[in-house]
Design a protein around this motif. Structure first.
Motif, PDB file in Angstrom:
ATOM      1  N   VAL A  49     -38.747 -30.198  -7.562  1.00  0.00           N
ATOM      2  CA  VAL A  49     -39.022 -28.958  -6.834  1.00  0.00           C
ATOM      3  C   VAL A  49     -40.506 -28.912  -6.482  1.00  0.00           C
ATOM      4  N   ASP A  50     -40.809 -28.638  -5.218  1.00  0.00           N
ATOM      5  CA  ASP A  50     -42.182 -28.365  -4.790  1.00  0.00           C
ATOM      6  C   ASP A  50     -42.344 -26.856  -4.695  1.00  0.00           C
ATOM      7  N   LEU A  51     -43.271 -26.314  -5.488  1.00  0.00           N
ATOM      8  CA  LEU A  51     -43.596 -24.889  -5.380  1.00  0.00           C
ATOM      9  C   LEU A  51     -44.665 -24.765  -4.294  1.00  0.00           C
ATOM     10  N   VAL A  52     -44.243 -24.398  -3.102  1.00  0.00           N
ATOM     11  CA  VAL A  52     -45.149 -24.328  -1.957  1.00  0.00           C
ATOM     12  C   VAL A  52     -46.152 -23.201  -2.141  1.00  0.00           C
ATOM     13  N   ARG A  53     -45.645 -22.052  -2.582  1.00  0.00           N
ATOM     14  CA  ARG A  53     -46.516 -20.908  -2.870  1.00  0.00           C
ATOM     15  C   ARG A  53     -45.763 -19.951  -3.786  1.00  0.00           C
ATOM     16  N   GLY A  54     -46.522 -19.102  -4.470  1.00  0.00           N
ATOM     17  CA  GLY A  54     -45.912 -18.042  -5.256  1.00  0.00           C
ATOM     18  C   GLY A  54     -45.593 -18.436  -6.683  1.00  0.00           C
ATOM     19  N   GLU A  55     -44.484 -17.895  -7.182  1.00  0.00           N
ATOM     20  CA  GLU A  55     -44.130 -18.010  -8.599  1.00  0.00           C
ATOM     21  C   GLU A  55     -42.627 -18.145  -8.756  1.00  0.00           C
ATOM     22  N   ALA A  56     -42.210 -19.006  -9.670  1.00  0.00           N
ATOM     23  CA  ALA A  56     -40.785 -19.215  -9.904  1.00  0.00           C
ATOM     24  C   ALA A  56     -40.522 -19.458 -11.377  1.00  0.00           C
ATOM     25  N   PHE A  57     -39.351 -18.999 -11.813  1.00  0.00           N
ATOM     26  CA  PHE A  57     -38.893 -19.216 -13.188  1.00  0.00           C
ATOM     27  C   PHE A  57     -37.740 -20.212 -13.129  1.00  0.00           C
ATOM     28  N   PHE A  58     -37.788 -21.213 -14.013  1.00  0.00           N
ATOM     29  CA  PHE A  58     -36.820 -22.302 -13.999  1.00  0.00           C
ATOM     30  C   PHE A  58     -36.030 -22.319 -15.304  1.00  0.00           C
ATOM     31  N   GLU A  59     -34.708 -22.323 -15.182  1.00  0.00           N
ATOM     32  CA  GLU A  59     -33.816 -22.552 -16.323  1.00  0.00           C
ATOM     33  C   GLU A  59     -33.089 -23.854 -16.032  1.00  0.00           C
ATOM     34  N   VAL A  60     -33.493 -24.905 -16.717  1.00  0.00           N
ATOM     35  CA  VAL A  60     -33.076 -26.254 -16.344  1.00  0.00           C
ATOM     36  C   VAL A  60     -31.940 -26.747 -17.229  1.00  0.00           C
ATOM     37  N   ARG A  61     -30.932 -27.280 -16.583  1.00  0.00           N
ATOM     38  CA  ARG A  61     -29.870 -27.980 -17.320  1.00  0.00           C
ATOM     39  C   ARG A  61     -30.381 -29.392 -17.603  1.00  0.00           C
ATOM     40  N   HIS A  62     -30.638 -29.681 -18.854  1.00  0.00           N
ATOM     41  CA  HIS A  62     -31.314 -30.931 -19.210  1.00  0.00           C
ATOM     42  C   HIS A  62     -30.398 -32.131 -18.966  1.00  0.00           C
ATOM     43  N   ASP A  63     -30.964 -33.185 -18.390  1.00  0.00           N
ATOM     44  CA  ASP A  63     -30.237 -34.419 -18.102  1.00  0.00           C
ATOM     45  C   ASP A  63     -31.233 -35.569 -18.213  1.00  0.00           C
ATOM     46  N   THR A  64     -31.143 -36.337 -19.281  1.00  0.00           N
ATOM     47  CA  THR A  64     -32.107 -37.415 -19.515  1.00  0.00           C
ATOM     48  C   THR A  64     -32.021 -38.504 -18.444  1.00  0.00           C
ATOM     49  N   THR A  65     -30.870 -38.617 -17.768  1.00  0.00           N
ATOM     50  CA  THR A  65     -30.730 -39.652 -16.742  1.00  0.00           C
ATOM     51  C   THR A  65     -31.344 -39.230 -15.415  1.00  0.00           C
ATOM     52  N   ARG A  66     -31.568 -37.922 -15.237  1.00  0.00           N
ATOM     53  CA  ARG A  66     -32.192 -37.436 -13.996  1.00  0.00           C
ATOM     54  C   ARG A  66     -33.269 -36.414 -14.361  1.00  0.00           C
ATOM     55  N   PRO A  67     -34.500 -36.834 -14.511  1.00  0.00           N
ATOM     56  CA  PRO A  67     -35.572 -35.911 -14.905  1.00  0.00           C
ATOM     57  C   PRO A  67     -35.728 -34.778 -13.890  1.00  0.00           C
TER      58      PRO A  67
END
Length: 326
Positions: free
Chosen positions: A155-173
């Motif tokens: 994800v590129d944060l172009v501007r502003g603010e974002a909250f991320f809840e990530v589904r963890h996957d060791t095969t795809r960082p």
């Protein structure tokens, strides 16, 4: 608020089927009516159909080239010898193979991948569920660009603010880039805020790795850190996670924040320009919990807490100046 919808595979399959049917019988009024009803049945259907058309246009040059999948598809023959019946079947089989190849390349799990842009305007918030069931929550005046492929999620944060809840996957960082900083998920829920001159990161759950230049820092739940335009790690402006993520509840939580920073934060949520008449006012400290959408109530509360008064010079210009109590 704008959003490029992430379509499901079932919706993409339906879109391919509609594309083939409409190309076989483009003048059938009943088919056109059914297609219009399908488009209106779900907001994601028009996006899925546009993706199918784009894939078709991209794959069209390959129909004139020879390669194994295409040749196998075109060798297909229907059981009957009626040429008028056989041609649509041959054509549909070839088209399905070519479009299927396109999805394999351009799907979120494909070699090239899938990309999309999401944005929230001033005073708005937007929640997005991605194809891997990770969630993005965009704060006011925020834009992100999401790119997924078979090897990574970015994800590129172009501007502003974002909250991320990530589904963890060791095969795809999963990583986020904001300015010169990259934040890598290690099974996490975290906030990234791109401010003038710095990027602040606050971790609510799990861990992240922050990488800037040749430096790296690891943050755990409850920790915050910022990276400035001089490529240095510095202390974050907020004092705790609750204050850093209060915007998700439609609130601004200030605990001893300088008035200059408070006015800048308020200005993010409203289409106004807020100026301090005297630069010395910027150092006054603000404590309180305010609703982001209630501009007048928010400013009046600040004026009650501090020796300042609020003056409106027009619909979009506000001046904060010292009161007689200062």
């Amino acid at each position: 608020m704008t959003q490029s919808s992430a379509c499901t595979q079932a919706q993409r399959d339906q879109a391919i089927a509609w594309l083939l049917r409409l190309r076989e019988t483009p003048t059938d009024p009943a088919l056109r009516q059914a297609f219009t009803a399908w488009l209106a049945a779900d907001p994601a259907h028009p996006d899925a159909y546009r993706e199918a058309e784009a894939q078709w246009a991209w794959m069209e040059p390959f129909t004139r080239q020879s390669f194994a999948a295409r040749d196998a598809a075109l060798r297909y023959r229907a059981a009957r010898n009626d040429v008028r019946r056989r041609r649509p079947a041959v054509w549909a089989m070839a088209a399905t193979v070519l479009l299927g190849l396109g999805w394999a390349v351009f799907s979120p799990q494909g070699w090239y991948g899938w990309s999309s842009t999401y944005s929230a305007g001033k005073g708005q918030r937007l929640t997005v569920t991605l194809s891997d069931d990770s969630h993005l929550e965009l704060n006011t005046d925020t834009e992100v660009r999401v790119r997924y492929n078979r090897n990574r999620r970015h994800v590129d944060l172009v501007r502003g603010e974002a909250f991320f809840e990530v589904r963890h996957d060791t095969t795809r960082p999963f990583s986020v880039t904001a300015g010169n900083l990259t934040v890598r998920d290690i099974g996490t829920a975290f906030d990234v805020y791109q401010q003038p001159g710095r990027v602040s990161v606050a971790v609510q759950e799990g861990k992240v790795e922050m990488a800037g230049g040749q430096q790296r820092r690891e943050l755990s739940a409850g920790e915050q850190l910022a990276y400035d335009s001089d490529d240095r790690f510095v202390a974050a402006g907020q004092t705790d996670i609750a204050a850093a993520t209060a915007w998700r509840r439609g609130q601004l939580l200030f605990r001893g924040r300088p008035l200059g920073e408070v006015m800048a934060e308020i200005g993010r949520y409203h289409d106004v320009v807020i100026r301090l008449r005297d630069p010395k006012l910027a150092g006054l400290r603000v404590n309180g919990n305010f609703r982001t959408e209630q501009l007048d109530n928010l400013l009046n509360a600040v004026a009650t807490l501090l020796p300042v008064k609020i003056k409106r010079l027009g619909e979009r210009e506000i001046v904060v100046e010292a009161s007689d109590k200062l």
